[in-house]
Design a protein around this motif. Structure first.
Motif, PDB file in Angstrom:
ATOM      1  N   GLU A 234       1.051  -1.197   0.113  1.00 43.97           N
ATOM      2  CA  GLU A 234       0.513   0.723  -0.140  1.00 43.97           C
ATOM      3  C   GLU A 234       0.447   1.017   0.250  1.00 43.97           C
ATOM      4  OE1 GLU A 234      -3.764  -1.767   2.773  1.00 43.97           O
ATOM      5  OE2 GLU A 234      -2.030  -0.749   3.325  1.00 43.97           O
ATOM      6  N   GLU A 235       0.549   1.748  -1.303  1.00 41.15           N
ATOM      7  CA  GLU A 235       1.319   3.481  -1.287  1.00 41.15           C
ATOM      8  C   GLU A 235       0.637   4.582   0.008  1.00 41.15           C
ATOM      9  OE1 GLU A 235       1.249   5.438  -4.741  1.00 41.15           O
ATOM     10  OE2 GLU A 235       2.501   3.932  -5.624  1.00 41.15           O
ATOM     11  N   VAL A 236       1.368   5.256   1.031  1.00 43.00           N
ATOM     12  CA  VAL A 236       0.814   5.450   2.529  1.00 43.00           C
ATOM     13  C   VAL A 236       1.455   7.396   1.894  1.00 43.00           C
ATOM     14  CG1 VAL A 236       0.475   3.916   3.725  1.00 43.00           C
ATOM     15  CG2 VAL A 236       3.120   4.719   3.547  1.00 43.00           C
ATOM     16  N   THR A 237       0.916   7.698   2.514  1.00 41.13           N
ATOM     17  CA  THR A 237       1.369   9.678   2.779  1.00 41.13           C
ATOM     18  C   THR A 237       1.583   9.923   4.588  1.00 41.13           C
ATOM     19  OG1 THR A 237      -0.669  10.652   2.213  1.00 41.13           O
ATOM     20  CG2 THR A 237       0.673  10.541   0.429  1.00 41.13           C
ATOM     21  N   TYR A 238       2.644  10.811   4.600  1.00 39.61           N
ATOM     22  CA  TYR A 238       2.392  10.807   5.334  1.00 39.61           C
ATOM     23  C   TYR A 238       2.824  12.095   6.032  1.00 39.61           C
ATOM     24  CZ  TYR A 238       6.744   8.897   5.513  1.00 39.61           C
ATOM     25  OH  TYR A 238       7.868   7.930   4.999  1.00 39.61           O
TER      26      TYR A 238
ATOM     27  N   LEU B 118       4.067   5.981  11.700  1.00 42.79           N
ATOM     28  CA  LEU B 118       3.190   5.354  11.016  1.00 42.79           C
ATOM     29  C   LEU B 118       3.094   3.759  11.319  1.00 42.79           C
ATOM     30  CD1 LEU B 118       0.667   5.899   8.555  1.00 42.79           C
ATOM     31  CD2 LEU B 118       2.854   5.937   6.506  1.00 42.79           C
TER      32      LEU B 118
ATOM     33  N   HIS C 165       0.523   0.782  11.934  1.00 39.01           N
ATOM     34  CA  HIS C 165      -0.506  -0.575  11.756  1.00 39.01           C
ATOM     35  C   HIS C 165      -1.072  -1.262  12.559  1.00 39.01           C
ATOM     36  CE1 HIS C 165      -0.982  -3.315   8.599  1.00 39.01           C
ATOM     37  NE2 HIS C 165      -0.846  -2.183   7.562  1.00 39.01           N
TER      38      HIS C 165
END
Length: 279
Positions: free
Chosen positions: A44-48, A141, A145
Motif C-alpha cells: 500500500e502506498e501511504v502519505t505522511y 506510521l 499499523h
C-alpha cells in the motif's frame, strides 16, 4: 434383562465413539487449512508528513498472517524512494514482517544522476533534526499499523539509507535491530551509550566509498560501549552489491558499482539471523 441392558450400554458407547470421530477429523482439517493459507502480500502506498515536509512511503505485509508481528523500516539508497526499496519491503513481508519503505527526501523525490543524489543525501545528513523528524514520522506510521507489535521494531538501510538507520540508532531511536548494507560508517552521530539496538553492517571489502580508517573508528566506538554488533566485509565485493541495477548504473556513470549475487544472498541470510536473535 441384564444382558439387554449391557448390550444397550455397548451400543451407546459405540455410537458415542463414532460420533466423536468426525468432529476430530473436521477440527484437524480446519487446522490444516488454517496453516496452509498462502502468503498474500499487500502493498500500500501511504502519505505522511513532518511539520515541514510531505512524504510518500509504501507499506507491505502478509494479510493472511494472524496476530501482530515485528515492524521494519527500510531507508532507500541515495537515488531516493524507488522500486528497489519497495521490493525489499515485499521481501520482508514474505518473511513475516510488516515493512515500511521510508521516504527521506520528501514527496517521493528521486535522483536520476549521482550529482543530484549526492545533493539530496547531503541535505538530509547535514540537517539531523529534520532527518530525525522524517524517520520518526515513518516510525509512528508503522507503529500505528494494525499488524505491528510496537515492542518489536527494526530498521535497515542501503547505502545512504544505511548511514541513516545507523545514525538514528546512535541517536537513541527505540529500535531492537538495525542493519546497514554497503553503507558508510563515518556518521553524524557515532556509536554512544544511547545505542539500544543490535547492529549488523554488511559491506564490500573492495568498496572505495568505505574509508578503512572510518571502519576502524566505527568498530572502536562500538567496542568501547560494549555494543552487540557484527561487521562483515565481503572479499572482492564493490559498492551497491545488493542492487541488480548496480552494473548498469556503474557503466552509465563510470562508478565502481557492481551487483554480487553471492554477497547479496549472504547478507540477506545474516539479516534474517539478526532479526531472529532480536525478536
Amino acid at each position: 434383562m441384564k444382558k439387554i441392558t449391557a448390550l444397550l450400554l455397548i451400543i451407546a458407547g459405540l455410537v458415542s465413539i463414532a460420533s466423536c470421530k468426525p468432529k476430530t477429523a473436521k477440527t484437524s482439517e480446519a487446522n490444516e487449512t488454517s496453516k496452509e493459507l498462502p502468503v498474500k502480500i499487500i502493498g500500500e502506498e501511504v502519505t505522511y508528513a513532518t511539520d515541514s515536509t510531505n512524504l510518500k512511503g509504501y507499506i507491505a505485509y502478509d494479510s493472511n498472517a494472524e496476530g501482530k508481528r515485528p515492524g521494519i523500516l527500510i531507508v532507500h539508497e541515495w537515488w531516493g524512494h524507488n522500486d528497489y526499496v519497495r521490493q525489499r519491503a515485499d521481501m520482508l513481508a514474505e518473511l513475516g514482517y510488516t515493512a515500511i519503505a521510508v521516504d527521506m527526501y520528501g514527496d517521493g523525490k528521486q535522483a536520476d544522476h549521482p550529482d543530484d543524489a549526492g545533493k539530496f543525501a547531503m541535505s538530509v545528513m547535514t540537517n539531523l533534526p529534520e532527518a530525525t523528524a522524517r524517520f520518526d514520522a515513518a516510525l509512528n506510521l508503522l507503529k500505528s499499523h494494525a499488524s505491528v507489535d510496537i515492542e518489536k521494531i527494526g530498521a535497515i538501510g542501503y547505502c545512504f539509507g544505511g548511514s541513516v538507520v545507523l545514525t538514528m540508532a546512535n541517536s537513541g531511536a527505540d529500535l531492537d535491530a538495525v542493519a546497514a548494507f554497503h553503507s558508510g560508517v563515518q556518521l553524524p552521530v557515532m556509536p554512544n551509550d544511547k545505542l539500544k539496538a543490535k547492529v549488523l553492517v554488511c559491506n564490500g571489502a573492495e568498496d572505495p566509498f568505505i574509508n578503512p580508517e572510518s571502519v576502524i573508528s566505527f568498530k572502536t566506538a562500538m567496542d568501547s560501549i560494549g555494543a552487540s554488533y557484527e561487521y562483515i566485509a565481503y572479499p572482492g565485493v564493490k559498492h551497491s552489491f545488493t542492487s541488480k541495477e548496480a552494473d548498469a548504473n556503474g557503466e552509465k556513470f563510470e562508478m565502481p558499482l557492481a551487483y554480487d549475487a553471492d554477497a547479496d544472498k549472504k547478507s540477506w541470510t545474516s539479516l534474517q539471523k539478526l532479526f531472529a536473535e532480536a525478536f
